[in-house]
Motif scaffolding. Structure first.
Motif, PDB file in Angstrom:
ATOM      1  N   ASP B 104       5.556  -8.122   1.033  1.00 47.73           N
ATOM      2  CA  ASP B 104       5.202  -8.560  -0.317  1.00 47.73           C
ATOM      3  C   ASP B 104       4.411  -7.473  -1.033  1.00 47.73           C
ATOM      4  N   ALA B 105       3.464  -6.896  -0.304  1.00 46.17           N
ATOM      5  CA  ALA B 105       2.619  -5.863  -0.903  1.00 46.17           C
ATOM      6  C   ALA B 105       3.455  -4.642  -1.262  1.00 46.17           C
ATOM      7  N   LYS B 106       4.396  -4.314  -0.393  1.00 50.37           N
ATOM      8  CA  LYS B 106       5.260  -3.151  -0.657  1.00 50.37           C
ATOM      9  C   LYS B 106       6.139  -3.363  -1.877  1.00 50.37           C
ATOM     10  N   GLY B 107       6.456  -4.617  -2.132  1.00 50.12           N
ATOM     11  CA  GLY B 107       7.272  -4.927  -3.307  1.00 50.12           C
ATOM     12  C   GLY B 107       6.672  -4.334  -4.571  1.00 50.12           C
ATOM     13  N   LYS B 158       0.482  -0.956   6.062  1.00 51.99           N
ATOM     14  CA  LYS B 158      -0.663  -0.983   5.148  1.00 51.99           C
ATOM     15  C   LYS B 158      -0.307  -0.540   3.726  1.00 51.99           C
ATOM     16  N   ASP B 159       0.886   0.023   3.581  1.00 53.07           N
ATOM     17  CA  ASP B 159       1.301   0.564   2.282  1.00 53.07           C
ATOM     18  C   ASP B 159       1.239  -0.491   1.190  1.00 53.07           C
ATOM     19  N   GLY B 160       0.474  -0.243   0.159  1.00 53.75           N
ATOM     20  CA  GLY B 160       0.459  -1.167  -0.968  1.00 53.75           C
ATOM     21  C   GLY B 160      -0.626  -2.229  -0.875  1.00 53.75           C
ATOM     22  N   SER B 161      -1.330  -2.295   0.249  1.00 56.83           N
ATOM     23  CA  SER B 161      -2.374  -3.310   0.394  1.00 56.83           C
ATOM     24  C   SER B 161      -3.752  -2.691   0.216  1.00 56.83           C
ATOM     25  N   ASP B 162      -4.715  -3.539  -0.124  1.00 55.95           N
ATOM     26  CA  ASP B 162      -6.103  -3.081  -0.208  1.00 55.95           C
ATOM     27  C   ASP B 162      -6.868  -3.456   1.051  1.00 55.95           C
ATOM     28  N   VAL B 163      -6.444  -4.558   1.675  1.00 63.42           N
ATOM     29  CA  VAL B 163      -7.046  -4.998   2.931  1.00 63.42           C
ATOM     30  C   VAL B 163      -5.912  -5.453   3.842  1.00 63.42           C
TER      31      VAL B 163
END
Ligand SMILES: Cc1cc2nc3c(=O)[nH]c(=O)nc-3n(C[C@H](O)[C@H](O)[C@H](O)COP(=O)(O)OP(=O)(O)OC[C@H]3O[C@@H](n4cnc5c(N)ncnc54)[C@H](O)[C@@H]3O)c2cc1C
Ligand code: SF4
Ligand code: SF4
Ligand code: SF4
Ligand code: SF4
Ligand code: SF4
Ligand code: FES
Lengths: 278, 353, 318
Positions: B104-107, B158-163
């Protein structure tokens, strides 16, 4: 409060003049309400704009007045559906929205010193008109200018004042044609591609620029190939359904290319590089 | 240095409470039999056991959004004269997305290129994107249909996430990835987490093993998919069962297409932007009646083509699919995009295209 | 065994048709997927069982115009074929119907819910039980526990129309009068409670139109009022009013036409039981006109005909 550079926010503009070109095409001359912005506005021949009628929506039209004449921006609108239908009901003094300029433009720098052959059909003269007027305003930069233009009947020919003007000029070779005989029509009769073959312009040091209905384009391209025009010498414009006009909303793509941003102007050589999805 | 924080399971609610006081907090919540990202409050039932049915893209790119409003004013002196006034609508509040999955974050990274890395950035998207922090839960297990490891992802990416959050036996390990994330981890509810790092690492590796791997991305993939462009029978065969709905694109965390329409009531109205998709017939229908993608196999070709060929051609080889599997899982007839890609590879290998 | 008989029949009809539509295994062990068979060597991939949930008859109208199609239909799916024939939506000459007597299918969503949405590694069926294997081990589920609502009240386990039947006819064993019990139960709720129920359910709708496109009797499809600006009755907004409008239009266009296949509910990604709305109308249709869609080939849908004096509708005095 508005964000600087919000590409979705149209500039308010007022229609200063409406010209009935044909039974289903009207030209609109518009001027931004913000005079300072109008003064700063610049664009290149071939670029398009999105005209808004607030409450109905937006549609894409080429700016068919040249950048050399900036008293107003002119758009010609063929009645085709919802937005174009409502545009046809507007009057001088009415307000519209304009998002412009969008897209790429004709490579006029590369055309300098060359012979120019314009081939247009119907409303397809609109983008050509911009470039024709631009070239006439910079006449010395270009060699011979030939214009082959056709429509179904004489009343369907756009820009009748311009046509008169070009016909009178010695430095433009205008060839007009209509599909079939018509009372008082004393010029050519026949489809544009046929007339092209009859006129048979030389491809030498020439750039051909064509715009019109898909079926006309198809046969014009065949005709040009017979006249030994190379793909790099042929320039046309594409049309796709559009919304954002800035390469985001996704609908105008052909493969990885977006007509709204990478187009609408393409050389035939470029078109042959992209997937055939027209 | 990444900050590490440990949160015992029983303190999760307290954390959500605390975070939701400071900004808008979106958490996957049980909604009927579905799981949807909803703005958190005490009445909601968070559900972290499975990926949300719909991706969190709507939080940054709402399914319907007002671009601006317009009002027609009649001139008091000359009633025939009407002028229009526009008002931009760009109110955005600081937001946290909690419990997104790595895919989802990578999206959002896939959204970023057309939406922000251009000379005409989208101010609506950009503003929300800048004001949103993403706290991602490393997948505790794969879900039916998903295949992130085939497209360069990972259940603990971890790509695209803050945590990045890892679910452990009796609690969660929180690891900050960006400065935004570090700030969040300053909350006093977190305990020292470094001793749990190894355990988290083991979990990540175990889960990655379980993800199915239907195909492998190679350098030639974009070219291979493109080479099938004129092969109608290939696409017809892949698309024959498709029913041309919007499930695959609306549930896709990377699908970013939209429509713009005007709505008016009385003398005022709004220009709205709503999700749209290339699987719909209307998407490319022109006023003349001509439609360059009138048939469903042409539309499916565009969806697969956009993700695996056109987008990567435009953006340095980046594949516009993060393998979340939603389009596979929720397609009414189980059209499997990973299978289509695998078929395209096989076909081009067999036919030397 | 049904599957062997089925394959035999498919082999037999395949040379005379352009395509046979059946089922094969989908992306995992729990999902079947529609299978368009054009070559004899593909027939072996055919599957049949409780995973075969799709109503394949829905493909007929778009295909039988210029192709000859054989399609595998369960008892419930056969009502779709009958209704198409009543409404003249398919070309019977171009249609070969391979019927399968069916003792019930699963609801994929219900199975997954019972398993915490894990990827399914294997499924085996055994009478009225299925055993599902995930990385966490095996779990046995009784078919009745995970069956879709339609199977719980199934009146037509054996297809009502077919050219070939793969298996022995099965008699219905569910009481006919209880088919609409769930609707009657729901109607006991107050208007406010029912309103709240639908408001909550429809709030999840993302207007993906899967329910419309999967519906065999939704025939406007690309011309749907939900996407049209001419006429411009609906906006593209995602609010309750628009969603309700869309679902009411779908339901009303299905009045006296809905064949109760429950595809609309099955395909909804956000699990809205939209078939319930139609079921209520079906109940009214049955009570008012004594009509059930797709049960007989020769019937006329009540909205396709007109009676000056309706037996059960009281006219307003003019
Ligand atoms: C680059 C370019 C330049 C154009 N220049 C002109 C011009 O100078 N004069 C002219 O009359 N027409 C031009 N057109 C075509 C014109 O944009 C369409 O005829 C017009 O958008 C139809 O809008 P409508 O609302 O009346 O039709 P509807 O059928 O009601 O369309 C609904 C919406 O779809 C979009 N749309 C539909 N058809 C097209 C289309 N062919 N191209 C782009 N968007 C479309 C528009 O957003 C429109 O608002 C051009 C198109 C393109 C792509
Ligand atoms: S692939 Fe599946 S989800 Fe996508 S449009 Fe086709 S049927 Fe709908
Ligand atoms: S294409 Fe499918 S698998 Fe890929 S990101 Fe989109 S929904 Fe997920
Ligand atoms: S796959 Fe289709 S809907 Fe999705 S982003 Fe690409 S063009 Fe848009
Ligand atoms: S409305 Fe639903 S139950 Fe009725 S025919 Fe359509 S899909 Fe089947
Ligand atoms: S399938 Fe579900 S989400 Fe999609 S339009 Fe129908 S009710 Fe709404
Ligand atoms: S019009 Fe939106 S991408 Fe071209």
């Amino acid at each position: 409060m508005t964000t600087v550079n919000n590409p979705y926010l149209p500039e308010l503009a007022t229609i200063t003049k409406i010209i009935e070109e044909t039974p289903n095409i009207k030209s609109y001359q518009v001027v931004f309400d913000d005079q300072e912005k109008m003064g700063r506005f610049s664009f290149e021949p071939g670029q398009v704009g999105q005209l808004s009628v607030f409450g109905t929506g937006e549609s894409t039209f080429v700016i068919n007045s040249p950048p050399t004449r900036m008293e107003y921006l002119q758009f010609s609108v063929m009645k085709a559906g919802e937005v174009t239908g409502v545009l046809h009901d507007l009057a001088e003094g009415d307000q519209v929205g304009v998002r412009a300029p969008l897209g790429n433009w004709f490579p006029y720098e590369e055309m300098k010193g060359k012979k120019i052959l314009f081939i247009g059909g119907g409303i397809g003269l609109a983008p050509l008109r911009t470039l024709i007027l631009f070239m006439l305003d910079n006449r010395d930069d270009y060699d011979d200018i030939t214009i082959i233009y056709g429509a179904r009947t004489p009343p369907d020919l756009c820009y009748k004042d311009d046509l008169k003007d070009w016909e009178a000029r010695a430095d433009v070779n205008l060839i007009l044609t209509v599909d079939a005989e018509y009372p008082e029509w004393d010029k050519r009769i026949g489809f544009v591609p046929t007339v092209l073959s009859e006129v048979a312009p030389s491809s030498e040091n020439t750039v051909a620029i064509t715009c019109g209905p898909p079926i006309m384009i198809k046969f014009v391209l065949q005709g040009l190939a017979q006249l030994k025009f190379k793909d790099e010498q042929i320039i046309t414009t594409l049309e796709k359904r559009m919304k954002c006009g800035i390469g985001i909303c996704g609908r105008c793509n052909i493969g990885s290319m977006y007509v709204c941003k990478d187009g609408p102007v393409f050389s035939l050589a470029q078109l042959k590089q992209i997937p055939p999805e027209l | 240095m990444a900050k590490l924080g440990y949160l015992p399971k029983e303190k999760l609610t307290a954390l959500l409470e605390a975070l939701s006081k400071e900004q808008r907090l979106f958490v996957p919540c049980q909604a009927g039999d579905a799981v949807l990202f909803q703005q958190y409050d005490a009445t909601k039932t968070p559900c972290l056991d499975r990926p949300a049915t719909t991706p969190p893209k709507g939080i940054i790119f709402p399914q319907d959004d007002t671009l601006f409003t317009f009002t027609y004013h009649k001139d008091a002196e000359d009633l025939k004269k009407v002028s229009v006034e526009l008002k931009e609508n760009l109110d955005v509040a600081p937001t946290i997305i909690f419990g997104a999955r790595p895919c989802d974050a990578k999206g959002f990274l896939i959204y970023d290129r057309p939406y922000t890395e251009t000379d005409t950035p989208d101010p609506y998207y950009k503003k929300r994107r800048d004001m949103t922090a993403i706290m991602t839960l490393a997948c505790p297990a794969p879900s039916p249909g998903c295949f992130c490891t085939s497209v360069g992802g990972d259940p603990a990416d971890k790509d695209g996430s803050d945590v990045l959050i890892t679910q452990l036996e009796s609690g969660y390990l929180f690891e900050s990835i960006t400065e935004k994330g570090e700030t969040i981890l300053q909350n006093s509810l977190f305990e020292e987490g470094s001793s749990y790092q190894e355990q988290a690492q083991r979990t990540h590796e175990a889960v990655a093993e379980l993800v199915r791997k239907p195909f492998q991305v190679t350098e030639e993939l974009t070219q291979k998919v493109l080479s099938l462009f004129e092969n109608d029978s290939f696409w017809e065969e892949e698309a024959n069962k498709c029913i041309s709905c919007g499930a695959c694109t609306y549930l896709c965390p990377t699908c970013y297409c939209f429509n713009i329409t005007d709505e008016q009531a009385g003398s005022s109205g709004e220009r709205i932007r709503t999700w749209d998709a290339c699987m719909f017939y209307h998407f490319t229908l022109e006023a003349s009646g001509h439609n360059p993608r009138a048939l469903k196999h042409q539309r499916l070709k565009n969806r697969v083509g956009h993700k695996f060929s056109y987008y990567p051609q435009k953006y340095d080889g980046a594949i516009a699919c993060c393998g979340c599997g939603r389009c596979v899982r929720y397609c009414p007839v189980s059209v499997d995009i990973s299978e289509i890609v695998a078929h395209a590879q096989e076909y081009t290998n067999d036919h030397g295209e | 065994m049904t599957i062997e008989r089925l394959k035999e029949i498919v082999h037999k009809v395949l040379p005379d048709v352009d395509v046979v539509i059946g089922y094969r295994q989908g992306f995992d062990a729990l999902h079947a997927t529609p299978f368009f068979i054009t070559k004899p060597e593909e027939v072996d991939e055919l599957i049949w069982g409780p995973l075969c949930v799709h109503n394949l008859a829905a493909y007929l109208p778009s295909l039988t115009k210029n192709k000859k199609i054989a399609v595998i239909v369960k008892g419930c799916d056969s009502r779709t074929v009958n209704q198409y024939l009543q409404e003249n939506l398919i070309n019977r000459e171009n249609t070969v119907i391979i019927g399968i007597p069916c003792s019930g299918v699963i609801s994929v969503k219900k199975v997954l819910k019972g398993l915490g949405d894990q990827p399914i590694e294997a499924v085996s069926g055994d009478g009225d039980k299925i055993t599902v294997t995930t990385s966490q081990g095996d779990k046995a589920l009784s078919l009745s526990e995970v069956s879709p609502d339609k199977c719980r009240t199934c009146q037509y386990p054996t297809p009502l129309i077919y050219d070939h039947l793969a298996g022995d006819p099965i008699s219905p064993d569910k009481p006919a009068e209880s088919v609409y019990d769930d609707v009657r139960e729901f109607e006991k709720l107050s208007l406010g409670e029912r309103w709240h129920y639908w408001e909550t359910e429809l709030s999840r709708c993302i207007r993906c139109y899967a329910c419309r496109n999967a519906c065999p009797m939704c025939i406007c499809q690309d011309k749907c009022i939900a996407e049209s600006r001419d006429p411009h009755w609906m906006t593209q907004r995602l609010n309750g009013t628009e969603k309700l409008m869309y679902h009411m239009i779908h339901a009303l266009h299905l009045a006296g036409r809905c064949v109760e296949c429950e595809e609309c509910t099955r395909v909804c990604p956000v699990e809205i039981p939209v078939a319930k709305i139609k079921k209520k109308i079906n109940m009214e249709m049955a009570e008012l006109f004594g009509y059930k869609a797709g049960v007989g080939v020769e019937d006329t849908p009540p909205m396709f005909t007109f009676k000056v004096d309706e037996e059960k509708i009281e006219e307003h005095e003019l």
